[in-house]
Design a protein around this motif. Structure first.
Motif, PDB file in Angstrom:
ATOM      1  N   LYS A   1      72.963   2.053  60.479  1.00  9.55           N
ATOM      2  CA  LYS A   1      72.693   1.411  59.184  1.00  9.55           C
ATOM      3  C   LYS A   1      71.343   1.849  58.621  1.00  9.55           C
ATOM      4  CE  LYS A   1      73.804  -2.981  58.602  1.00  9.55           C
ATOM      5  NZ  LYS A   1      73.995  -4.433  58.865  1.00  9.55           N
ATOM      6  N   VAL A   2      70.357   1.969  59.495  1.00  9.07           N
ATOM      7  CA  VAL A   2      69.021   2.428  59.069  1.00  9.07           C
ATOM      8  C   VAL A   2      69.113   3.848  58.505  1.00  9.07           C
ATOM      9  CG1 VAL A   2      66.773   3.178  59.968  1.00  9.07           C
ATOM     10  CG2 VAL A   2      67.686   0.936  60.606  1.00  9.07           C
ATOM     11  N   VAL A   3      69.814   4.708  59.227  1.00  7.39           N
ATOM     12  CA  VAL A   3      69.950   6.114  58.821  1.00  7.39           C
ATOM     13  C   VAL A   3      70.726   6.217  57.506  1.00  7.39           C
ATOM     14  CG1 VAL A   3      70.978   8.339  59.457  1.00  7.39           C
ATOM     15  CG2 VAL A   3      69.753   6.991  61.180  1.00  7.39           C
ATOM     16  N   ILE A   4      71.788   5.442  57.388  1.00  2.00           N
ATOM     17  CA  ILE A   4      72.612   5.470  56.172  1.00  2.00           C
ATOM     18  C   ILE A   4      71.791   5.049  54.954  1.00  2.00           C
ATOM     19  CG2 ILE A   4      74.537   4.311  54.990  1.00  2.00           C
ATOM     20  CD1 ILE A   4      75.870   4.140  57.848  1.00  2.00           C
ATOM     21  N   PHE A   5      71.050   3.979  55.098  1.00  2.00           N
ATOM     22  CA  PHE A   5      70.264   3.470  53.970  1.00  2.00           C
ATOM     23  C   PHE A   5      69.200   4.482  53.548  1.00  2.00           C
ATOM     24  CE2 PHE A   5      66.903   0.759  52.069  1.00  2.00           C
ATOM     25  CZ  PHE A   5      67.653   0.218  51.030  1.00  2.00           C
ATOM     26  N   LEU A   6      68.544   5.067  54.538  1.00  2.00           N
ATOM     27  CA  LEU A   6      67.525   6.083  54.238  1.00  2.00           C
ATOM     28  C   LEU A   6      68.154   7.282  53.527  1.00  2.00           C
ATOM     29  CD1 LEU A   6      64.568   7.316  54.788  1.00  2.00           C
ATOM     30  CD2 LEU A   6      65.740   8.553  56.618  1.00  2.00           C
ATOM     31  N   ALA A   7      69.226   7.819  54.103  1.00  2.00           N
ATOM     32  CA  ALA A   7      69.838   9.032  53.544  1.00  2.00           C
ATOM     33  C   ALA A   7      70.372   8.785  52.136  1.00  2.00           C
ATOM     34  CB  ALA A   7      70.960   9.517  54.461  1.00  2.00           C
TER      35      ALA A   7
ATOM     36  N   CYS B   1      61.940   9.053  62.419  1.00  2.00           N
ATOM     37  CA  CYS B   1      62.109   9.851  61.189  1.00  2.00           C
ATOM     38  C   CYS B   1      62.247   8.938  59.974  1.00  2.00           C
ATOM     39  CB  CYS B   1      63.343  10.745  61.303  1.00  2.00           C
ATOM     40  SG  CYS B   1      63.169  12.117  62.467  1.00  2.00           S
ATOM     41  N   ASP B   2      63.016   7.894  60.136  1.00  2.00           N
ATOM     42  CA  ASP B   2      63.191   6.924  59.047  1.00  2.00           C
ATOM     43  C   ASP B   2      61.846   6.321  58.651  1.00  2.00           C
ATOM     44  OD1 ASP B   2      64.574   4.720  57.432  1.00  2.00           O
ATOM     45  OD2 ASP B   2      63.607   3.552  59.017  1.00  2.00           O
ATOM     46  N   GLU B   3      61.104   5.887  59.638  1.00  2.00           N
ATOM     47  CA  GLU B   3      59.808   5.249  59.367  1.00  2.00           C
ATOM     48  C   GLU B   3      58.844   6.233  58.703  1.00  2.00           C
ATOM     49  OE1 GLU B   3      56.290   2.845  61.802  1.00  2.00           O
ATOM     50  OE2 GLU B   3      58.184   3.326  62.801  1.00  2.00           O
TER      51      GLU B   3
ATOM     52  N   VAL C   1      63.192  17.761  53.719  1.00  2.00           N
ATOM     53  CA  VAL C   1      64.427  18.453  54.116  1.00  2.00           C
ATOM     54  C   VAL C   1      64.424  18.758  55.612  1.00  2.00           C
ATOM     55  CG1 VAL C   1      65.722  20.624  53.879  1.00  2.00           C
ATOM     56  CG2 VAL C   1      64.922  19.412  51.838  1.00  2.00           C
ATOM     57  N   ILE C   2      63.280  19.187  56.128  1.00  2.00           N
ATOM     58  CA  ILE C   2      63.184  19.526  57.558  1.00  2.00           C
ATOM     59  C   ILE C   2      63.552  18.313  58.415  1.00  2.00           C
ATOM     60  CG2 ILE C   2      61.617  20.251  59.413  1.00  2.00           C
ATOM     61  CD1 ILE C   2      59.919  21.570  57.094  1.00  2.00           C
ATOM     62  N   ILE C   3      62.998  17.170  58.052  1.00  2.00           N
ATOM     63  CA  ILE C   3      63.245  15.945  58.827  1.00  2.00           C
ATOM     64  C   ILE C   3      64.699  15.506  58.677  1.00  2.00           C
ATOM     65  CG2 ILE C   3      62.610  13.508  59.062  1.00  2.00           C
ATOM     66  CD1 ILE C   3      59.752  14.338  58.202  1.00  2.00           C
ATOM     67  N   LEU C   4      65.223  15.594  57.466  1.00  2.00           N
ATOM     68  CA  LEU C   4      66.622  15.198  57.242  1.00  2.00           C
ATOM     69  C   LEU C   4      67.588  16.110  58.005  1.00  2.00           C
ATOM     70  CD1 LEU C   4      66.394  14.392  53.434  1.00  2.00           C
ATOM     71  CD2 LEU C   4      66.986  12.747  55.229  1.00  2.00           C
ATOM     72  N   LYS C   5      67.278  17.398  58.033  1.00  2.00           N
ATOM     73  CA  LYS C   5      68.147  18.319  58.782  1.00  2.00           C
ATOM     74  C   LYS C   5      68.113  18.011  60.277  1.00  2.00           C
ATOM     75  CE  LYS C   5      68.404  22.321  55.711  1.00  2.00           C
ATOM     76  NZ  LYS C   5      68.048  23.749  55.502  1.00  2.00           N
ATOM     77  N   ALA C   6      66.931  17.662  60.769  1.00  2.00           N
ATOM     78  CA  ALA C   6      66.826  17.282  62.182  1.00  2.00           C
ATOM     79  C   ALA C   6      67.625  16.002  62.442  1.00  2.00           C
ATOM     80  CB  ALA C   6      65.364  17.087  62.563  1.00  2.00           C
ATOM     81  N   MET C   7      67.548  15.063  61.515  1.00  2.00           N
ATOM     82  CA  MET C   7      68.308  13.817  61.666  1.00  2.00           C
ATOM     83  C   MET C   7      69.812  14.102  61.698  1.00  2.00           C
ATOM     84  SD  MET C   7      66.185  11.206  59.171  1.00  2.00           S
ATOM     85  CE  MET C   7      67.039   9.707  59.691  1.00  2.00           C
ATOM     86  N   GLU C   8      70.253  14.996  60.828  1.00  2.00           N
ATOM     87  CA  GLU C   8      71.682  15.347  60.824  1.00  2.00           C
ATOM     88  C   GLU C   8      72.114  15.898  62.181  1.00  2.00           C
ATOM     89  OE1 GLU C   8      74.821  18.576  58.908  1.00  2.00           O
ATOM     90  OE2 GLU C   8      72.688  18.710  58.414  1.00  2.00           O
ATOM     91  N   THR C   9      71.307  16.801  62.722  1.00  2.00           N
ATOM     92  CA  THR C   9      71.645  17.404  64.014  1.00  2.00           C
ATOM     93  C   THR C   9      71.667  16.359  65.122  1.00  2.00           C
ATOM     94  OG1 THR C   9      70.688  19.518  63.326  1.00  2.00           O
ATOM     95  CG2 THR C   9      70.956  19.169  65.691  1.00  2.00           C
ATOM     96  N   VAL C  10      70.667  15.489  65.134  1.00  2.00           N
ATOM     97  CA  VAL C  10      70.606  14.444  66.168  1.00  2.00           C
ATOM     98  C   VAL C  10      71.816  13.510  66.055  1.00  2.00           C
ATOM     99  CG1 VAL C  10      69.291  12.450  67.007  1.00  2.00           C
ATOM    100  CG2 VAL C  10      68.096  14.558  66.382  1.00  2.00           C
ATOM    101  N   VAL C  11      72.171  13.159  64.821  1.00  2.00           N
ATOM    102  CA  VAL C  11      73.348  12.292  64.618  1.00  2.00           C
ATOM    103  C   VAL C  11      74.610  12.989  65.119  1.00  2.00           C
ATOM    104  CG1 VAL C  11      74.864  11.274  62.869  1.00  2.00           C
ATOM    105  CG2 VAL C  11      72.395  10.949  62.705  1.00  2.00           C
ATOM    106  N   LYS C  12      74.797  14.238  64.705  1.00  2.00           N
ATOM    107  CA  LYS C  12      76.007  14.971  65.113  1.00  2.00           C
ATOM    108  C   LYS C  12      76.130  15.072  66.630  1.00  2.00           C
ATOM    109  CE  LYS C  12      77.056  18.126  61.284  1.00  2.00           C
ATOM    110  NZ  LYS C  12      76.982  19.539  60.843  1.00  2.00           N
ATOM    111  N   ASP C  13      75.004  15.352  67.267  1.00  2.00           N
ATOM    112  CA  ASP C  13      75.027  15.578  68.715  1.00  2.00           C
ATOM    113  C   ASP C  13      75.138  14.286  69.523  1.00  2.00           C
ATOM    114  OD1 ASP C  13      74.804  18.240  68.143  1.00  2.00           O
ATOM    115  OD2 ASP C  13      72.680  18.418  68.696  1.00  2.00           O
TER     116      ASP C  13
END
Length: 310
Positions: A73-79, A34-36, A50-62
């Motif tokens: 760190k990759v996710v934080i920098f992207l977000a 997703c980051d790439e 937004v769709i991709i970011l919402k999916a990333m949020e769910t994957v991170v939470k789970d």
């Protein structure tokens, strides 16, 4: 992921679900993919981001317990970049990015703060969603966030005078409300806190300085939404004000809150804030409440009388 550009909501939902499903078994790979994708498709319209970011949020939470620090760190920098790329407020996009940061902050709060604090510089009005992210982090990770709040408040106070637009004033109120609630929760659970030496007076002077701006200036604003944002903040802030300052302010503060009942048909937030202020006053053994009793009862009696379930 190219299918995220499809305008059919059903297709978009299927893409989101597919990313989340794949993320269950391969969270690191999906988050990096997703980051790439978002970095390589810089011109992709924000509804699709937004769709991709919402999916990333769910994957991170789970999968927060499984994430490698390098992936975090990759996710934080992207977000962080997605959240602040546009100086204009584009709520859906920036909220989705902020939510990713809050999700990662459940475990990697120091890394999140290290990144977001680069976008919170003295003397420069921050992005709306930087403040909202701080506020939401303070709720979701109390023990991780409170140690940062004294420094944040110190940097934030001069910014209150710089805020000219209502939406920025509102987000500062939102932040002060949640910071105050977070500090109270931290102080109520010192036996579990990482730093049990933290005390109310660590924050009292900064909270009082913010109170002066909110009560003396912003509460008088003609915009009803901003007044309610101020009221919601003042209640939790009152618990943290220096005792002598709260006592000194009560003869102005309580009538100021009571006067809002005449300006707003929706009284819930006013009553909630008033309740918090009264509780804070009782906690310090205030001697000012006796003289406030008649106006309090006179204003509150009609509120009780007209409750719809009575």
């Amino acid at each position: 992921m190219d299918a995220t550009t499809d305008k059919d909501p059903l297709v978009q939902e299927q893409i989101y679900n597919a990313l989340c499903y794949l993320g269950e078994s391969e969270p690191e790979e999906i988050l990096n993919a997703c980051d790439e994708y978002l970095r390589q498709h810089d011109k992709l319209a924000y509804p699709h981001r937004v769709i991709i970011l919402k999916a990333m949020e769910t994957v991170v939470k789970d999968n927060i317990g499984l994430l490698e620090k390098s992936t975090a760190k990759v996710v934080i920098f992207l977000a962080s970049n997605e959240m602040t790329k546009s100086k204009e407020v584009i709520r859906d996009w920036q909220q989705a990015a902020s939510n990713v940061l809050v999700a990662v902050g459940q475990r990697f709060i120091n890394k999140v703060m290290e990144e977001v604090l680069t976008k919170f510089q003295p003397g420069i009005l921050p992005h709306y969603f930087v403040m909202q992210t701080f506020a939401n982090l303070s709720v979701s990770n109390v023990f991780g966030m409170v140690p940062f709040l004294n420094s944040i408040l110190g940097t934030m106070l001069p910014m209150l005078g710089m805020a000219k637009q209502d939406h920025m004033k509102s987000v500062f109120c939102y932040a002060l409300q949640h910071f105050s609630e977070s500090i109270q929760e931290y102080l109520a659970n010192l036996d579990k806190a990482p730093d049990p030496t933290v005390r109310k007076d660590t924050f009292s002077n900064e909270i009082f300085s913010a109170y002066e701006v909110l009560f003396n200036s912003w509460l008088q604003h003609r915009e009803a939404k901003l007044r309610l944002a101020v009221v919601e903040a003042l209640g939790p802030m009152s618990y943290l004000m220096p005792s002598e300052k709260l006592e000194e302010q009560l003869p102005k503060l309580i009538p100021g809150i009571l006067a809002l009942y005449k300006k707003h048909t929706e009284a819930f937030y006013i009553s909630k804030s008033l309740c918090q202020i009264l509780e804070a006053s009782v906690n310090i053994g205030s001697r000012s409440l006796d003289v406030q009793l008649d106006p309090l009862l006179g204003t509150l009696h009609p509120q009780v009388r007209w409750l719809p379930w009575l």
